[in-house]
Structures are given as structure tokens and as C-alpha cells.
Design a protein around this motif. Structure first.
Motif, PDB file in Angstrom:
ATOM      1  N   LEU A 117       0.833  -1.206   0.000  1.00 26.02           N
ATOM      2  CA  LEU A 117       0.000   0.000   0.000  1.00 26.02           C
ATOM      3  C   LEU A 117       0.867   1.255   0.000  1.00 26.02           C
ATOM      4  CD1 LEU A 117      -2.659  -0.966   2.717  1.00 26.02           C
ATOM      5  CD2 LEU A 117      -2.810  -1.268   0.232  1.00 26.02           C
ATOM      6  N   SER A 118       0.394   2.279  -0.692  1.00 24.20           N
ATOM      7  CA  SER A 118       1.079   3.573  -0.666  1.00 24.20           C
ATOM      8  C   SER A 118       0.817   4.238   0.693  1.00 24.20           C
ATOM      9  CB  SER A 118       0.545   4.475  -1.781  1.00 24.20           C
ATOM     10  OG  SER A 118      -0.795   4.871  -1.487  1.00 24.20           O
ATOM     11  N   ALA A 119       1.548   5.301   0.968  1.00 22.79           N
ATOM     12  CA  ALA A 119       1.349   6.043   2.218  1.00 22.79           C
ATOM     13  C   ALA A 119      -0.082   6.564   2.313  1.00 22.79           C
ATOM     14  CB  ALA A 119       2.351   7.188   2.324  1.00 22.79           C
ATOM     15  N   ASP A 120      -0.630   7.053   1.205  1.00 21.68           N
ATOM     16  CA  ASP A 120      -2.013   7.547   1.203  1.00 21.68           C
ATOM     17  C   ASP A 120      -3.005   6.416   1.456  1.00 21.68           C
ATOM     18  OD1 ASP A 120      -1.187  10.153   0.753  1.00 21.68           O
ATOM     19  OD2 ASP A 120      -1.615  10.110  -1.402  1.00 21.68           O
ATOM     20  N   GLU A 121      -2.747   5.258   0.869  1.00 26.69           N
ATOM     21  CA  GLU A 121      -3.637   4.111   1.077  1.00 26.69           C
ATOM     22  C   GLU A 121      -3.578   3.632   2.524  1.00 26.69           C
ATOM     23  OE1 GLU A 121      -3.690   2.030  -3.343  1.00 26.69           O
ATOM     24  OE2 GLU A 121      -1.929   1.735  -2.047  1.00 26.69           O
ATOM     25  N   ARG A 122      -2.398   3.652   3.102  1.00 22.03           N
ATOM     26  CA  ARG A 122      -2.267   3.265   4.517  1.00 22.03           C
ATOM     27  C   ARG A 122      -3.050   4.232   5.405  1.00 22.03           C
ATOM     28  NH1 ARG A 122       3.947   1.220   5.610  1.00 22.03           N
ATOM     29  NH2 ARG A 122       4.191   0.114   3.645  1.00 22.03           N
ATOM     30  N   ALA A 123      -2.909   5.511   5.140  1.00 15.81           N
ATOM     31  CA  ALA A 123      -3.629   6.517   5.929  1.00 15.81           C
ATOM     32  C   ALA A 123      -5.139   6.334   5.785  1.00 15.81           C
ATOM     33  CB  ALA A 123      -3.214   7.928   5.508  1.00 15.81           C
ATOM     34  N   GLU A 124      -5.598   6.031   4.596  1.00 18.38           N
ATOM     35  CA  GLU A 124      -7.031   5.810   4.364  1.00 18.38           C
ATOM     36  C   GLU A 124      -7.505   4.544   5.084  1.00 18.38           C
ATOM     37  OE1 GLU A 124     -10.955   6.469   2.896  1.00 18.38           O
ATOM     38  OE2 GLU A 124      -9.240   7.724   3.412  1.00 18.38           O
ATOM     39  N   LEU A 125      -6.697   3.512   5.070  1.00 20.71           N
ATOM     40  CA  LEU A 125      -7.049   2.284   5.781  1.00 20.71           C
ATOM     41  C   LEU A 125      -7.171   2.559   7.277  1.00 20.71           C
ATOM     42  CD1 LEU A 125      -7.531  -0.773   5.884  1.00 20.71           C
ATOM     43  CD2 LEU A 125      -5.039  -1.061   6.006  1.00 20.71           C
ATOM     44  N   VAL A 126      -6.218   3.278   7.828  1.00 17.72           N
ATOM     45  CA  VAL A 126      -6.276   3.634   9.250  1.00 17.72           C
ATOM     46  C   VAL A 126      -7.532   4.447   9.537  1.00 17.72           C
ATOM     47  CG1 VAL A 126      -5.168   5.018  11.075  1.00 17.72           C
ATOM     48  CG2 VAL A 126      -3.795   3.479   9.649  1.00 17.72           C
ATOM     49  N   ARG A 127      -7.850   5.393   8.677  1.00 22.09           N
ATOM     50  CA  ARG A 127      -9.045   6.219   8.863  1.00 22.09           C
ATOM     51  C   ARG A 127     -10.301   5.354   8.863  1.00 22.09           C
ATOM     52  NH1 ARG A 127     -13.268   8.022   6.724  1.00 22.09           N
ATOM     53  NH2 ARG A 127     -12.905   7.075   4.690  1.00 22.09           N
ATOM     54  N   MET A 128     -10.416   4.452   7.894  1.00 25.80           N
ATOM     55  CA  MET A 128     -11.609   3.604   7.795  1.00 25.80           C
ATOM     56  C   MET A 128     -11.712   2.641   8.972  1.00 25.80           C
ATOM     57  SD  MET A 128     -12.057   2.825   3.707  1.00 25.80           S
ATOM     58  CE  MET A 128     -10.450   2.110   3.473  1.00 25.80           C
ATOM     59  N   LEU A 129     -10.611   2.048   9.374  1.00 29.04           N
ATOM     60  CA  LEU A 129     -10.642   1.139  10.521  1.00 29.04           C
ATOM     61  C   LEU A 129     -11.018   1.897  11.796  1.00 29.04           C
ATOM     62  CD1 LEU A 129      -7.503  -1.049   9.753  1.00 29.04           C
ATOM     63  CD2 LEU A 129      -9.914  -1.752   9.602  1.00 29.04           C
ATOM     64  N   THR A 130     -10.524   3.115  11.926  1.00 27.68           N
ATOM     65  CA  THR A 130     -10.877   3.944  13.087  1.00 27.68           C
ATOM     66  C   THR A 130     -12.366   4.227  13.119  1.00 27.68           C
ATOM     67  OG1 THR A 130      -8.671   4.919  13.109  1.00 27.68           O
ATOM     68  CG2 THR A 130     -10.402   6.131  14.263  1.00 27.68           C
ATOM     69  N   VAL A 131     -12.941   4.547  11.977  1.00 27.32           N
ATOM     70  CA  VAL A 131     -14.393   4.780  11.896  1.00 27.32           C
ATOM     71  C   VAL A 131     -15.152   3.532  12.349  1.00 27.32           C
ATOM     72  CG1 VAL A 131     -16.323   5.152  10.292  1.00 27.32           C
ATOM     73  CG2 VAL A 131     -14.270   6.575  10.130  1.00 27.32           C
ATOM     74  N   LEU A 132     -14.747   2.370  11.854  1.00 28.93           N
ATOM     75  CA  LEU A 132     -15.419   1.124  12.234  1.00 28.93           C
ATOM     76  C   LEU A 132     -15.309   0.869  13.729  1.00 28.93           C
ATOM     77  CD1 LEU A 132     -14.383  -1.255   9.309  1.00 28.93           C
ATOM     78  CD2 LEU A 132     -16.658  -0.325   9.768  1.00 28.93           C
ATOM     79  N   LEU A 133     -14.120   1.045  14.271  1.00 25.67           N
ATOM     80  CA  LEU A 133     -13.929   0.798  15.706  1.00 25.67           C
ATOM     81  C   LEU A 133     -14.704   1.785  16.567  1.00 25.67           C
ATOM     82  CD1 LEU A 133     -10.152  -0.137  15.707  1.00 25.67           C
ATOM     83  CD2 LEU A 133     -12.104  -1.651  16.100  1.00 25.67           C
ATOM     84  N   GLN A 134     -14.741   3.040  16.160  1.00 21.15           N
ATOM     85  CA  GLN A 134     -15.533   4.020  16.897  1.00 21.15           C
ATOM     86  C   GLN A 134     -17.021   3.691  16.846  1.00 21.15           C
ATOM     87  OE1 GLN A 134     -14.150   7.675  15.112  1.00 21.15           O
ATOM     88  NE2 GLN A 134     -12.568   7.931  16.660  1.00 21.15           N
ATOM     89  N   HIS A 135     -17.471   3.256  15.690  1.00 20.11           N
ATOM     90  CA  HIS A 135     -18.889   2.873  15.530  1.00 20.11           C
ATOM     91  C   HIS A 135     -19.269   1.737  16.476  1.00 20.11           C
ATOM     92  CE1 HIS A 135     -22.720   1.990  13.648  1.00 20.11           C
ATOM     93  NE2 HIS A 135     -22.330   0.719  13.556  1.00 20.11           N
ATOM     94  N   HIS A 136     -18.315   0.824  16.682  1.00 21.41           N
ATOM     95  CA  HIS A 136     -18.592  -0.346  17.527  1.00 21.41           C
ATOM     96  C   HIS A 136     -18.101  -0.142  18.955  1.00 21.41           C
ATOM     97  CE1 HIS A 136     -20.210  -2.682  14.246  1.00 21.41           C
ATOM     98  NE2 HIS A 136     -19.197  -2.281  13.514  1.00 21.41           N
ATOM     99  N   GLY A 137     -17.797   1.120  19.310  1.00 21.43           N
ATOM    100  CA  GLY A 137     -17.448   1.443  20.685  1.00 21.43           C
ATOM    101  C   GLY A 137     -16.063   1.011  21.124  1.00 21.43           C
ATOM    102  N   ARG A 138     -15.174   0.808  20.181  1.00 22.44           N
ATOM    103  CA  ARG A 138     -13.820   0.360  20.534  1.00 22.44           C
ATOM    104  C   ARG A 138     -12.760   1.389  20.166  1.00 22.44           C
ATOM    105  NH1 ARG A 138     -13.413  -5.169  21.940  1.00 22.44           N
ATOM    106  NH2 ARG A 138     -11.438  -4.354  22.664  1.00 22.44           N
ATOM    107  N   GLY A 139     -13.168   2.581  19.782  1.00 19.07           N
ATOM    108  CA  GLY A 139     -12.204   3.582  19.349  1.00 19.07           C
ATOM    109  C   GLY A 139     -11.668   4.310  20.483  1.00 19.07           C
TER     110      GLY A 139
END
Length: 139
Positions: A117-139
Motif C-alpha cells: 500500500l502507498s502512504a495515502d492508502e495506509r492513511a485511508e485504511l487507518v481512517r476507515m478502521l478507526t471509523v469502524l472501531l468508533q462505531h462499535h465502541g472500541r475507538g
């Protein structure tokens, strides 16, 4: 099944977990050791209850993790002067040295895992995973 996000996430997580565990094992450590050392370095001395809360390690397990770090000289446990019923855990110089080593091993595992993954793709993956974890109360 090849396009189910839950399955893909699970498979990627299993690979990532295995890679990190193997890397840390080479240094005689586990993820929990890394988590406790990182927390002590980032947030300063803490009670075992605080470490449990900050790391997500069950209270029933945090004592064993701290015991292991103390036995290795990577942490110290002393009575809390404000509340002698509580222990305060601090990181030692050896713990800081071990943390640097473990941090490098984690970085190598992440590079292995996310190398395609490129640096931008890694940052986007982190952003999306953070959204998912926050949604499920684990952020």
C-alpha cells in the motif's frame, strides 16, 4: 466469499497478528508487554487498574503481564504513596530499551503487512478502521 469485507478483514487480521506475534517472540515478548511499556512511556506511571483500562488488557491478566515485566527488570512496582492499597507501575531504563526494540519489530511487521500500500492508502485504511472501531465502541 472472496469479496466479503468481513472475511477479508478477518484474514488480514490473522496474518497481521501472526506476523506481529512472531516478531515480538523473537525478542522474548508479547503484544501485552509492548502495550504496557508503550502506555507507561506515553502516559507515565500508572496503577495496574489504570493500565488495564488504558491497554484493554483484562484486570485478571494485567497482574501477570506486570509481574513478567518486573521480573525482567523492565518495570517497577511500588506502593502508591496516595493510596497504599494500590501499586504504581513505572517503566525502567531496561524497559525503555526493550520498548525501542519492540517498536522496531512492530514497524518491521507493519512494513511487511502494508508494504503493497502507498502512504495515502495506509492513511485511508487507518481512517476507515478507526471509523469502524468508533462505531462499535472500541475507538
Amino acid at each position: 466469499m472472496r469479496t466479503l469485507p468481513t472475511r477479508l478483514l478477518s484474514l488480514a487480521a490473522m496474518h497481521s497478528d501472526r506476523r506481529v506475534n512472531e516478531g515480538l517472540a523473537g525478542a522474548g515478548a508479547r503484544k501485552w508487554h509492548y502495550a504496557v511499556l508503550a502506555t507507561l512511556i506515553e502516559d507515565g506511571p500508572a496503577s495496574q487498574a489504570q493500565l488495564s483500562e488504558r491497554t484493554g488488557i483484562f484486570r485478571s491478566d494485567i497482574v501477570a503481564v506486570v509481574n513478567e515485566l518486573v521480573e525482567r527488570g523492565q518495570a517497577e512496582r511500588a506502593p502508591n504513596p496516595a493510596d497504599r492499597r494500590q501499586n504504581v507501575v513505572t517503566v525502567t531504563r531496561a524497559g525503555r530499551t526493550q520498548f525501542k526494540r519492540l517498536d522496531q519489530l512492530i514497524a518491521e511487521a507493519e512494513e511487511d503487512m502494508f508494504g503493497p500500500l502507498s502512504a495515502d492508502e495506509r492513511a485511508e485504511l487507518v481512517r476507515m478502521l478507526t471509523v469502524l472501531l468508533q462505531h462499535h465502541g472500541r475507538g
